[in-house]
Write a protein that holds these residues in place. Structure first.
Motif, PDB file in Angstrom:
ATOM      1  N   UNK A  20       0.622  -1.127  -0.245  1.00  0.00           N
ATOM      2  CA  UNK A  20       0.024  -0.237   0.465  1.00  0.00           C
ATOM      3  C   UNK A  20       0.793   1.476  -0.277  1.00  0.00           C
ATOM      4  N   UNK A  21       1.594   1.406   1.107  1.00  0.00           N
ATOM      5  CA  UNK A  21       2.975   2.913   1.414  1.00  0.00           C
ATOM      6  C   UNK A  21       3.519   2.322  -0.481  1.00  0.00           C
ATOM      7  N   UNK A  22       3.401   1.330  -0.669  1.00  0.00           N
ATOM      8  CA  UNK A  22       4.508   1.426  -2.643  1.00  0.00           C
ATOM      9  C   UNK A  22       3.544   1.994  -3.608  1.00  0.00           C
ATOM     10  N   UNK A  23       2.683   1.901  -3.495  1.00  0.00           N
ATOM     11  CA  UNK A  23       1.336   2.560  -3.949  1.00  0.00           C
ATOM     12  C   UNK A  23       1.383   4.241  -4.789  1.00  0.00           C
ATOM     13  N   UNK A  24       1.098   4.266  -3.160  1.00  0.00           N
ATOM     14  CA  UNK A  24       0.972   6.314  -2.892  1.00  0.00           C
ATOM     15  C   UNK A  24       2.625   6.127  -3.078  1.00  0.00           C
ATOM     16  N   UNK A  25       3.266   5.734  -2.238  1.00  0.00           N
ATOM     17  CA  UNK A  25       4.489   6.036  -2.730  1.00  0.00           C
ATOM     18  C   UNK A  25       5.167   7.117  -4.020  1.00  0.00           C
ATOM     19  N   UNK A  26       4.670   5.969  -5.607  1.00  0.00           N
ATOM     20  CA  UNK A  26       5.013   5.876  -6.310  1.00  0.00           C
ATOM     21  C   UNK A  26       3.986   6.329  -7.194  1.00  0.00           C
ATOM     22  N   UNK A  27       3.341   6.174  -6.765  1.00  0.00           N
ATOM     23  CA  UNK A  27       1.789   7.093  -8.018  1.00  0.00           C
ATOM     24  C   UNK A  27       2.640   7.892  -9.243  1.00  0.00           C
TER      25      UNK A  27
END
Length: 420
Positions: A20-27
Motif C-alpha cells: 500500500x505504501x509502495x502504491x502511494x509512494x510511487x504514484x
C-alpha cells in the motif's frame, strides 16, 4: 489455501501494508508529469493509474521469483526475519514520503530484507551475485539509460513539431501523455506489485506453507495487486509535486518523451526479472526530458537531495531491518514490541504530515525558484533558445541573443501549459 500461523498472518498483513505504501509512494512515477502538464486532472489520473497497476500485477512473476528464490537463501529464513525486513522498508517509505522525496520502495524492501537476513543468518545467506546483477547494476544503469533516451526523444519531438501549430501540438502531445502514462502504470504494476508477491511467497516458504521454489499463489498475486492499486488511488501528492514540478517545468512534449522512455525501460526489466526501481527510471527520464528542451532547466538542488536519498535507501532500510530482527529474535514479545513500534512510528509520521497538507487541489503549487545551474547554463550556451517567447522562470535567467526580435504585443498573453 495454505495453513497459517499467527506470525505468518502478521507477515502477510505487514507485506500488504508495505505494498500500500509502495502504491502511494510511487504514484508520482506514472502520473506526476501528466498532472503537471494538465493532460489529466489529478483525481482522474490516480484512478486510471490504480486500475492499470492492478492489471499489471497479473502480467508476470519474474521479479517475484527474483526475490523469493534468488536474493537470499530461502532455507532457514524465519517469518520473523521477513517481518523485520518489512518494518525497515515501510518506515523508509513513510519518512521519504513525508519530506516529498521520490526514493525507491524497491530498494527499501531489498535493504530491509538484506539487513534482517544478515542479522539472522549472516552474510552467507545473501546471494551477492544476484544482488549485484539484478539489483545494484540496474539501479545505476537504468536512470542513465532512461534519461538519455528521454533527452533524445524530447529533442526529436520538438524537431518533428517545429512547423506545426503550437496549440495543436500541445494538445496532441497531451493526448499522447495519457497513453504513455497508462503504459507506465501498467509497467509499475508489473514490476513493483511483484516485489510484495515475492516477499509473501518467501514468507510462505519460510513458514512451511508452500514448497521451496514455488511460484506465487493466485491469491497472493490478487491481494498484492489490490493493495498497490489502493495505495496508488490514495495518491502520494507530496511526491507527485516534487516529481512533476520540483525537478523541472515540463511541457507536454517533454512529459510524453519522459513517460515513454520510462515505460520501455521498466517493461524490459520486468521481462528480464530485474528488480528495478521505477522511481530511479522515471526520475532519470524527467531530468533527461528537462535537458532535452532547448533552454530547458533542471533544479539540481532537488536532484541532489534525491540522489542522496537513493544512496541512503539500501543501508538505512537494512539497518532498521537488522535492528528489528534483533528484537524479534528475543521471542514473541519482541515481535509484538516491533509491531507496536511500527504502528506508533507510522502514526507519528502521518501526524507530522498534517502540518502541511498536500492534496489534489494544490499539488501543482510550488515555490521552487532555483536559478539555472552549471549544467543547465552550459547546455544553453551551445544550443539556441526556442523560437517562441520564453515563459519558464528558470530558462528566463538565460539571456537570449540580442538579435532575436522582441515578441509582438499582439501575441497571446498566456500559454495553455502555463495555466496548469
Amino acid at each position: 489455501m495454505e495453513s497459517f500461523s499467527l506470525i505468518l498472518a502478521i507477515v502477510v498483513v505487514t507485506a500488504l501494508a508495505f505494498d500500500f505504501t509502495n502504491g502511494f509512494h510511487d504514484t508520482a512515477n506514472a502520473m506526476a508529469t501528466t498532472i503537471s502538464t494538465g493532460a489529466l486532472k489529478p483525481k482522474i489520473a490516480v484512478t486510471m493509474s490504480a486500475a492499470l497497476n492492478l492489471v499489471g500485477a497479473f502480467l508476470s512473476v519474474e521479479v517475484a521469483n527474483t526475490i523469493s528464490k534468488g536474493l537470499v537463501d530461502e532455507n532457514g529464513i524465519r517469518p520473523e526475519v521477513i517481518f523485520a525486513a518489512l518494518v525497515g522498508a515501510i518506515l523508509w517509505n513513510l519518512v521519504t514520503w513525508l519530506v516529498g522525496l521520490p526514493s525507491s520502495s524497491s530498494h527499501a524492501l531489498m535493504g530491509g530484507l538484506i539487513g534482517a537476513t544478515v542479522a539472522s543468518a549472516g552474510f552467507g545467506a545473501v546471494h551477492g551475485d544476484v544482488l549485484v546483477t539484478k539489483v545494484l547494476l540496474p539501479a545505476v544503469a537504468a536512470p542513465v539509460v532512461a534519461g538519455l533516451a528521454a533527452m533524445l526523444s524530447t529533442r526529436l519531438s520538438y524537431a518533428i513539431g517545429k512547423n506545426a501549430d503550437d496549440n495543436a501540438t500541445r494538445k496532441g502531445f497531451r493526448a499522447g501523455q495519457i497513453a504513455s502514462a497508462g503504459l507506465v502504470s501498467l509497467a509499475h504494476g508489473t514490476n513493483d506489485a511483484q516485489k510484495t508477491m515475492g516477499i509473501i511467497t518467501l514468507a510462505l516458504i519460510a513458514g512451511g506453507s508452500i514448497a521451496p521454489g514455488s511460484n506465487p499463489p493466485t491469491w497472493v498475486i490478487l491481494s498484492a495487486g489490490l493493495a498497490i492499486a489502493l495505495g496508488t488511488y490514495i495518491g502520494g501528492w507530496r511526491i507527485i509535486r516534487t516529481m512533476g514540478k520540483g525537478l523541472t517545468d515540463l511541457q507536454p512534449q517533454q512529459g510524453f518523451a519522459a513517460q515513454t522512455s520510462a515505460a520501455t525501460a521498466i517493461l524490459a526489466s520486468s521481462h528480464l526479472g530485474f528488480s528495478l526501481s521505477t522511481t530511479h527510471v522515471v526520475s532519470g527520464s524527467v531530468m533527461g526530458a528537462g535537458l532535452g528542451r532547448k533552454g530547458g532547466a533542471v533544479r539540481w538542488s532537488t536532484a541532489t537531495r534525491m540522489a542522496v536519498a537513493w544512496l541512503l535507501t539500501l543501508p538505512a532500510a537494512a539497518l532498521v531491518g537488522a535492528l528489528a530482527e534483533s528484537v524479534t529474535g528475543l521471542g514473541g514479545w519482541g515481535t509484538a514490541l516491533v509491531a507496536v513500534f511500527l504502528v506508533a512510528a507510522s502514526a507519528a509520521i502521518w501526524k507530522l504530515s498534517r502540518r502541511e497538507v498536500v492534496h489534489s487541489g494544490n499539488v501543482n503549487d510550488t515555490d521552487a525558484d532555483e536559478p539555472a545551474g552549471v549544467v543547465t547554463t552550459a547546455i544553453a550556451a551551445v544550443t539556441p533558445p526556442p523560437a517562441g517567447p520564453v515563459t519558464d522562470d528558470l530558462t528566463a535567467t538565460i539571456p537570449a541573443p540580442a538579435t532575436l526580435p522582441t515578441p509582438a504585443p499582439a501575441a497571446p498573453a498566456t500559454d495553455p501549459a502555463a495555466t496548469v
